[in-house]
Design an enzyme around this catalytic site. Structure first.
Site, PDB file in Angstrom:
ATOM      1  N   TYR A  65      14.344  -0.311   3.804  1.00  0.00           N
ATOM      2  CA  TYR A  65      14.548   1.029   3.252  1.00  0.00           C
ATOM      3  C   TYR A  65      15.315   0.895   1.942  1.00  0.00           C
ATOM      4  CZ  TYR A  65      16.141   5.885   2.851  1.00  0.00           C
ATOM      5  OH  TYR A  65      16.407   7.148   2.389  1.00  0.00           O
ATOM      6  N   ASN A  96       8.943   6.233   7.620  1.00  0.00           N
ATOM      7  CA  ASN A  96      10.279   6.795   7.410  1.00  0.00           C
ATOM      8  C   ASN A  96      10.348   8.060   8.265  1.00  0.00           C
ATOM      9  OD1 ASN A  96      12.296   8.654   6.368  1.00  0.00           O
ATOM     10  ND2 ASN A  96      12.495   7.310   4.595  1.00  0.00           N
ATOM     11  N   ASP A 145       9.876   2.007   3.352  1.00  0.00           N
ATOM     12  CA  ASP A 145       9.981   2.997   2.288  1.00  0.00           C
ATOM     13  C   ASP A 145      10.661   2.316   1.103  1.00  0.00           C
ATOM     14  OD1 ASP A 145      10.467   5.100   0.602  1.00  0.00           O
ATOM     15  OD2 ASP A 145      11.692   6.253   2.010  1.00  0.00           O
ATOM     16  N   HIS A 192       7.426  11.855   5.413  1.00  0.00           N
ATOM     17  CA  HIS A 192       6.598  10.673   5.190  1.00  0.00           C
ATOM     18  C   HIS A 192       5.505  10.609   6.247  1.00  0.00           C
ATOM     19  CE1 HIS A 192       9.267   8.308   2.377  1.00  0.00           C
ATOM     20  NE2 HIS A 192      10.115   9.238   2.809  1.00  0.00           N
ATOM     21  N   ASN A 230      10.598   3.514  -1.994  1.00  0.00           N
ATOM     22  CA  ASN A 230      11.098   4.534  -2.914  1.00  0.00           C
ATOM     23  C   ASN A 230      10.762   4.247  -4.378  1.00  0.00           C
ATOM     24  OD1 ASN A 230      12.367   6.913  -1.792  1.00  0.00           O
ATOM     25  ND2 ASN A 230      13.840   5.537  -0.822  1.00  0.00           N
TER      26      ASN A 230
END
Length: 268
Positions: free
Chosen positions: A117, A11, A156, A259, A158
């Site tokens: 993402y 990221n 990513d 990141h 999350n």
């Protein structure tokens, strides 16, 4: 290919900002064969201008300026066969755009690479509702890719998978987006269905390795990190994984993103 395939996911927190902080110097030194990038936050032509001298670049910007955006960069001598932008349903909400990009390459047949993402979310807000709705649609595509085989979904996410993926588990568990049981169940369910969390598979039962540290406070200096950047592989791909590395800058001010790049080498 006779050499291992070196795949990095990162990221960038904005490719233009990362470029100013030395991202391209890092990429030239590490020379990944594949770069899977998230939060690019730039038009396609900008991403191609920055990386096009060394890679074939495929980019999917977000419809909202300055948000999200994913890209895949492939070494010039690797054959690219197909590119698919987004998930079915992404068009229903602009915030879903620029979050899922599939690129098929020649590697032991056809390997599908996905730069993903996931939404960051925010507990008790509409952003969290968007995140959960998107996770459900991602799960449907993950099952299709698992059945297809020869796929690598990286990016990513999350979301942590459990206590070993975040330094401060207790203060965040079921209190912070990314550490909610309703999110965690997705990532673990995918592994139970057959996907391989390749870094965890290689690293074993250890704390971390973390890939994200807040810009704020002393999170980086204290290694108060989260492991939220993944490479999920179908078993036929995962069995070729040789080793992994997480590039952690030597100091807070030497980072080009909040990141760290996560790299895995896969045997030919």
């Amino acid at each position: 290919m006779t050499e291992p395939l070196k795949v990095t996911t990162v990221n960038l927190n904005g490719i233009r900002a990362a470029h100013k902080r030395g991202f391209l110097d890092w990429a030239e030194q590490e020379s990944p064969d594949i770069l899977l990038m998230q939060e690019v936050r730039a038009p396609t032509e900008v991403t191609q201008d920055i990386l096009g001298g060394s890679y074939q670049v495929f980019s999917l910007p977000c419809q909202i300026n300055g948000r999200a955006g994913v890209a895949v960069a492939v070494r010039p001598d690797i054959q690219v066969n197909d590119v698919v932008e987004g998930l079915p349903g992404d068009e229903a909400h602009a915030a879903h755009s620029g979050r899922w990009l599939e690129v098929d390459i020649d590697w032991n047949g056809t390997l599908k690479l996905v730069s993903a993402y996931f939404h960051s979310g925010a507990l008790g807000t509409p952003k969290q509702d968007l995140k959960m709705e998107h996770l459900a649609r991602i799960e449907k595509r993950m099952e299709e890719l698992r059945l297809r085989g020869s796929s690598l979904v990286a990016g990513d996410f999350n979301v942590v998978r459990g206590e070993s993926d975040i330094k401060n588990w207790k203060p965040n568990h079921n209190k912070s987006s990314g550490v909610l049981d309703e999110e965690i169940i997705y990532l673990n369910r995918w592994v139970e269905s057959g996907w391989v969390d390749t870094v965890r598979h290689l690293a074993g039962d250890v704390q971390g390795p973390y890939s994200w540290w807040s810009w704020r406070g002393k999170a980086f200096d204290n290694n108060a990190g989260w492991r939220i950047d993944y490479q999920y592989a179908t078993p036929d791909v995962a069995q070729r994984a040789l080793d992994y590395s997480v590039f952690r800058a030597s100091s807070w001010d030497e980072r080009f993103s909040d990141h760290a790049p996560v790299t895995i080498r896969y045997a030919p």
